[in-house]
Design a protein around this motif. Sequence first.
Motif, PDB file in Angstrom:
ATOM      1  N   SER A  16       0.839  -1.209   0.000  1.00 55.76           N
ATOM      2  CA  SER A  16       0.000   0.000   0.000  1.00 55.76           C
ATOM      3  C   SER A  16       0.870   1.253   0.000  1.00 55.76           C
ATOM      4  N   GLN A  19       2.576   1.774  -3.425  1.00 58.14           N
ATOM      5  CA  GLN A  19       1.640   2.289  -4.432  1.00 58.14           C
ATOM      6  C   GLN A  19       1.275   3.748  -4.172  1.00 58.14           C
ATOM      7  N   ALA A  20       1.082   4.101  -2.900  1.00 58.41           N
ATOM      8  CA  ALA A  20       0.732   5.494  -2.575  1.00 58.41           C
ATOM      9  C   ALA A  20       1.863   6.443  -2.944  1.00 58.41           C
ATOM     10  N   ASP A 218      -7.109   0.304   7.975  1.00 55.30           N
ATOM     11  CA  ASP A 218      -7.083   0.235   6.513  1.00 55.30           C
ATOM     12  C   ASP A 218      -5.644   0.507   6.048  1.00 55.30           C
ATOM     13  N   ASP A 220      -4.378   1.194   3.225  1.00 54.28           N
ATOM     14  CA  ASP A 220      -4.229   2.336   2.310  1.00 54.28           C
ATOM     15  C   ASP A 220      -4.250   3.654   3.073  1.00 54.28           C
ATOM     16  N   ARG A 221      -5.041   3.714   4.130  1.00 56.48           N
ATOM     17  CA  ARG A 221      -5.050   4.920   4.972  1.00 56.48           C
ATOM     18  C   ARG A 221      -3.741   5.018   5.768  1.00 56.48           C
ATOM     19  N   ALA A 223      -0.962   4.057   4.661  1.00 55.45           N
ATOM     20  CA  ALA A 223       0.017   4.547   3.676  1.00 55.45           C
ATOM     21  C   ALA A 223      -0.057   6.073   3.561  1.00 55.45           C
ATOM     22  N   GLN A 224      -1.269   6.624   3.538  1.00 58.23           N
ATOM     23  CA  GLN A 224      -1.411   8.086   3.464  1.00 58.23           C
ATOM     24  C   GLN A 224      -0.813   8.739   4.706  1.00 58.23           C
TER      25      GLN A 224
END
Length: 275
Positions: A16, A19-20, A218, A220-221, A223-224
């Motif tokens: 993740s 990708q981010a 999450d 992906d979160r 990763a942010q």
Amino acid sequence: MKTWFITGISRGLGRSLAQAALSRGDRVIGTIRDQAPDLHAAPEQLLILKLDMTEATTIIPAVQQAFDWAGRIDIIVNNAGYGLLGPLEQVSDPAMARLFEVDLFGPFRLIRAALPRLRAQGGGHIINITSIAGRAPNPASVLYSSAKYAMEGLSAGLSREVAPLGIKVTAVAPGAFRTDFLSDHSIRRTEGGDDAYAASVGASLGRLGAMAGQQKGDPDRAAQALLSLADAENPPVHLLLGSDAWQRMKVKLTEMEAEMEAWRDVTLSTDFPDQ
Ligand SMILES: NC(=O)c1ccc[n+]([C@@H]2O[C@H](COP(=O)([O-])OP(=O)(O)OC[C@H]3O[C@@H](n4cnc5c(N)ncnc54)[C@H](OP(=O)(O)O)[C@@H]3O)[C@@H](O)[C@H]2O)c1
């Protein structure tokens, strides 16, 4: 544009994050053992290297290759890792040694190899993915906690050692995130069982089993959040990720404070009288 070196990008948090970072135009050097992830990136944006943390001699060449390719690396993320579950008295020496190779000695070797290059380029940011288990441990993951506690200590001490050199260090402790972490693909368990530990280890294993696939976090979160961390001018030495990690740490701090106060007189009784 920043350049990242991230271990363990095949799946989970590492994937993740890779990708981010790529999606916002950064460059990524990512390590895998076997399976290359399906990432959207221009060829000049991404270098994938093979690295198994149990093979100590491959770590220095991978770091050299990464710096040679990129010239400069801004952020190094020690992400690759796994958990080992079961009561301490059932953990074998090889299982313990392997866990520490991957979760502690590998990241240590990687950091040691990277530091001269970070010093030469005048700075950088080392992010070590630890765990809430490395700050507020529970039964059943005692050995995992001990490896992650060590990474917490390494990170906190190192942050002071390298601050004058312009190098930042952050230990990131996630709570439970919905990756493969708790799946049989990742987690390892001790052999055998023992009813003597039903109340502590058994109960913890039950909770972890029920949590698998339902984790609040999450990736992906996460990763942010890690992108924000990397962009911060003054990043923290410790960062928690997830509401569960927040709650668990709050309880731990309260317990620690209460215990310190309860034993205050004993603690303060040991100085020479004339000090
Ligand atoms: N997810 C959570 O709830 C959670 C909570 C706290 C901390 N963490 C930490 O977060 C980090 C990432 O975990 P995750 O949740 O993304 O788990 P994951 O989905 O199981 O991914 C683990 C990653 O580590 C790599 N890896 C495992 N053993 C390795 C080895 N010997 N050498 C090199 N790479 C290895 C894996 O590569 P392969 O695909 O080749 O196996 C994979 O890329 C770990 O350090 C973990 O301890 C996770």
